[in-house]
Scaffold this motif. Structure first.
Motif, mmCIF file in Angstrom:
data_model
loop_
_atom_site.group_PDB
_atom_site.id
_atom_site.type_symbol
_atom_site.label_atom_id
_atom_site.label_comp_id
_atom_site.label_asym_id
_atom_site.label_seq_id
_atom_site.Cartn_x
_atom_site.Cartn_y
_atom_site.Cartn_z
ATOM 1 N N VAL A 179 0.859 -1.191 0.000
ATOM 2 C CA VAL A 179 0.000 0.000 0.000
ATOM 3 C C VAL A 179 0.890 1.233 0.000
ATOM 4 O O VAL A 179 1.794 1.357 0.845
ATOM 5 C CB VAL A 179 -0.947 0.020 1.209
ATOM 6 C CG1 VAL A 179 -1.741 1.334 1.252
ATOM 7 C CG2 VAL A 179 -1.897 -1.174 1.161
ATOM 8 N N ILE A 180 0.652 2.148 -0.946
ATOM 9 C CA ILE A 180 1.462 3.357 -1.045
ATOM 10 C C ILE A 180 0.560 4.572 -1.278
ATOM 11 O O ILE A 180 -0.526 4.450 -1.859
ATOM 12 C CB ILE A 180 2.490 3.275 -2.201
ATOM 13 C CG1 ILE A 180 1.795 3.073 -3.549
ATOM 14 C CG2 ILE A 180 3.511 2.173 -1.939
ATOM 15 C CD1 ILE A 180 2.733 3.193 -4.749
ATOM 16 N N PRO A 181 0.998 5.757 -0.822
ATOM 17 C CA PRO A 181 0.286 6.977 -1.194
ATOM 18 C C PRO A 181 0.575 7.302 -2.648
ATOM 19 O O PRO A 181 1.669 7.027 -3.145
ATOM 20 C CB PRO A 181 0.894 8.032 -0.261
ATOM 21 C CG PRO A 181 2.269 7.530 0.022
ATOM 22 C CD PRO A 181 2.172 6.028 0.028
ATOM 23 N N VAL A 182 -0.397 7.883 -3.344
ATOM 24 C CA VAL A 182 -0.187 8.214 -4.747
ATOM 25 C C VAL A 182 -0.426 9.706 -4.971
ATOM 26 O O VAL A 182 -1.292 10.319 -4.354
ATOM 27 C CB VAL A 182 -1.084 7.375 -5.683
ATOM 28 C CG1 VAL A 182 -0.696 5.916 -5.605
ATOM 29 C CG2 VAL A 182 -2.563 7.574 -5.385
ATOM 30 N N PHE A 183 0.358 10.249 -5.880
ATOM 31 C CA PHE A 183 0.303 11.668 -6.228
ATOM 32 C C PHE A 183 -0.072 11.764 -7.704
ATOM 33 O O PHE A 183 0.769 11.581 -8.571
ATOM 34 C CB PHE A 183 1.666 12.298 -5.966
ATOM 35 C CG PHE A 183 1.715 13.799 -6.157
ATOM 36 C CD1 PHE A 183 0.587 14.538 -6.485
ATOM 37 C CD2 PHE A 183 2.908 14.472 -6.011
ATOM 38 C CE1 PHE A 183 0.633 15.911 -6.654
ATOM 39 C CE2 PHE A 183 2.987 15.856 -6.168
ATOM 40 C CZ PHE A 183 1.844 16.565 -6.499
ATOM 41 N N PRO A 184 -1.339 12.024 -8.021
ATOM 42 C CA PRO A 184 -1.737 12.154 -9.432
ATOM 43 C C PRO A 184 -1.237 13.476 -10.007
ATOM 44 O O PRO A 184 -1.535 14.544 -9.479
ATOM 45 C CB PRO A 184 -3.274 12.136 -9.371
ATOM 46 C CG PRO A 184 -3.627 11.703 -7.982
ATOM 47 C CD PRO A 184 -2.492 12.123 -7.125
ATOM 48 N N LEU A 185 -0.479 13.392 -11.097
ATOM 49 C CA LEU A 185 0.065 14.609 -11.694
ATOM 50 C C LEU A 185 0.232 14.383 -13.195
ATOM 51 O O LEU A 185 1.077 13.595 -13.628
ATOM 52 C CB LEU A 185 1.406 14.965 -11.056
ATOM 53 C CG LEU A 185 2.022 16.312 -11.436
ATOM 54 C CD1 LEU A 185 1.079 17.455 -11.077
ATOM 55 C CD2 LEU A 185 3.366 16.496 -10.743
ATOM 56 N N ALA B 188 4.724 10.322 4.845
ATOM 57 C CA ALA B 188 5.763 9.507 4.209
ATOM 58 C C ALA B 188 7.075 9.588 4.973
ATOM 59 O O ALA B 188 7.826 8.602 5.061
ATOM 60 C CB ALA B 188 5.966 9.952 2.762
ATOM 61 N N LEU B 189 7.360 10.751 5.542
ATOM 62 C CA LEU B 189 8.622 10.930 6.265
ATOM 63 C C LEU B 189 8.666 10.148 7.571
ATOM 64 O O LEU B 189 9.743 9.898 8.111
ATOM 65 C CB LEU B 189 8.861 12.413 6.550
ATOM 66 C CG LEU B 189 9.145 13.282 5.319
ATOM 67 C CD1 LEU B 189 9.191 14.751 5.703
ATOM 68 C CD2 LEU B 189 10.441 12.864 4.631
ATOM 69 N N THR B 190 7.505 9.765 8.082
ATOM 70 C CA THR B 190 7.478 8.972 9.316
ATOM 71 C C THR B 190 7.650 7.488 9.035
ATOM 72 O O THR B 190 7.822 6.702 9.961
ATOM 73 C CB THR B 190 6.157 9.186 10.076
ATOM 74 O OG1 THR B 190 5.071 8.642 9.313
ATOM 75 C CG2 THR B 190 5.913 10.665 10.337
ATOM 76 N N ASP B 191 7.592 7.121 7.769
ATOM 77 C CA ASP B 191 7.748 5.723 7.362
ATOM 78 C C ASP B 191 9.173 5.504 6.865
ATOM 79 O O ASP B 191 9.731 6.352 6.187
ATOM 80 C CB ASP B 191 6.744 5.404 6.251
ATOM 81 C CG ASP B 191 6.797 3.947 5.819
ATOM 82 O OD1 ASP B 191 7.647 3.626 4.956
ATOM 83 O OD2 ASP B 191 5.995 3.152 6.324
ATOM 84 N N ARG B 192 9.740 4.358 7.168
ATOM 85 C CA ARG B 192 11.142 4.125 6.806
ATOM 86 C C ARG B 192 11.358 4.120 5.296
ATOM 87 O O ARG B 192 12.455 4.411 4.824
ATOM 88 C CB ARG B 192 11.637 2.805 7.408
ATOM 89 C CG ARG B 192 11.018 1.552 6.809
ATOM 90 C CD ARG B 192 11.508 0.297 7.506
ATOM 91 N NE ARG B 192 10.928 -0.907 6.934
ATOM 92 C CZ ARG B 192 11.444 -1.585 5.921
ATOM 93 N NH1 ARG B 192 12.550 -1.151 5.327
ATOM 94 N NH2 ARG B 192 10.873 -2.681 5.488
ATOM 95 N N HIS B 193 10.318 3.824 4.532
ATOM 96 C CA HIS B 193 10.483 3.778 3.083
ATOM 97 C C HIS B 193 10.482 5.164 2.448
ATOM 98 O O HIS B 193 11.111 5.374 1.419
ATOM 99 C CB HIS B 193 9.364 2.937 2.458
ATOM 100 C CG HIS B 193 9.489 1.472 2.718
ATOM 101 N ND1 HIS B 193 10.495 0.695 2.187
ATOM 102 C CD2 HIS B 193 8.717 0.636 3.465
ATOM 103 C CE1 HIS B 193 10.342 -0.563 2.588
ATOM 104 N NE2 HIS B 193 9.274 -0.623 3.357
ATOM 105 N N ARG B 194 9.717 6.101 3.009
ATOM 106 C CA ARG B 194 9.602 7.472 2.468
ATOM 107 C C ARG B 194 9.189 7.444 0.987
ATOM 108 O O ARG B 194 9.812 8.089 0.145
ATOM 109 C CB ARG B 194 10.899 8.254 2.651
ATOM 110 C CG ARG B 194 11.372 8.353 4.091
ATOM 111 C CD ARG B 194 12.227 9.579 4.319
ATOM 112 N NE ARG B 194 13.393 9.640 3.484
ATOM 113 C CZ ARG B 194 14.593 9.179 3.816
ATOM 114 N NH1 ARG B 194 14.779 8.601 5.002
ATOM 115 N NH2 ARG B 194 15.619 9.303 2.993
#
Length: 224
Positions: free
Chosen positions: A16-22, A49-55
């Protein structure tokens, strides 16, 4: 750009990842994309994202053929995930950051979430070759890429760092040119979804040749 994290294959990345539509934004593996973040929902995405180790941030284009809902556009099914490798605070509420591409992904499901930004369940398995740096370089017709770049620069009266171009490995050259190309959403998506580096180079050459032919026919930017 070297990263502190090492991703050897799909299993090293979250599902699961956040997505940035652009629209028009093309990120490719090991490519660098600068971003200027100012919308509150995407500032929140960066903070989380910065709080997650993957960023990680998943870059994906809106599919403009499926409607024009600016707040919640339909997404293409393929994007590319990048890791935040540089970040600066502007002092006026913005983040200025750089993403380094890791691998392409296919969206399996968009999740119903409480966050102001969108999140998707994705799979990286169809793009396992993305984890191998410089994979398939030997298949690239470098001369064709450089020739069409030369013609494009001449037609547009632009200059380039030829030392950097001549010294760049095939993967870096093709992907950088694809990411910087001034083409539309459909062309950028085709470059993203190319089967391999050889195919991406061929698509890039074909699109550029068509663009040059249109300019030549119109008499606006003749090659000779």
């Amino acid at each position: 750009m070297p990263m502190n994290a090492v991703y050897r294959g799909p299993a090293d990345l979250p599902q699961v990842i956040p997505v940035f539509p652009l629209a028009g934004a093309l990120l490719l593996p090991r490519g660098q994309m600068p971003l200027n973040i100012f919308e509150p929902r995407y500032l929140a995405m960066i903070d989380d994202a910065l709080t997650d180790r993957h960023r990680l941030i998943g870059m994906i284009q809106p599919d403009q053929t499926q409607g024009h809902d600016n707040d919640h556009p339909t997404l293409f099914r393929v994007g590319c995930v990048g890791r935040i490798t540089q970040l600066a605070e502007s002092g006026d509420g913005r983040y200025v950051l750089q993403l380094t591409g890791i691998a392409r992904f296919r969206v399996e499901e968009e999740l119903s979430v409480s966050t102001p930004y969108r999140q998707c369940r994705v799979t990286f398995s169809p793009y396992a070759i993305d984890f191998k740096a410089r994979h398939g370089e030997e298949g690239v017709d470098r001369k064709a890429v450089v020739d069409v770049l030369t013609a494009f620069l001449k037609a547009k009266k632009l200059k380039a760092d030829w030392d950097g171009i001549n010294n760049a490995p095939n993967e870096a050259l093709v992907n950088a040119l694809a990411m910087m190309s001034p083409y539309g959403v459909a062309e950028k998506q085709a470059l993203l979804e190319a089967l391999d580096l050889k195919t991406r180079a061929e698509i890039l050459v074909a699109i550029t040749e068509m663009e040059l032919a249109k300019s030549d026919d119109s008499g606006e930017t003749p090659l000779q």
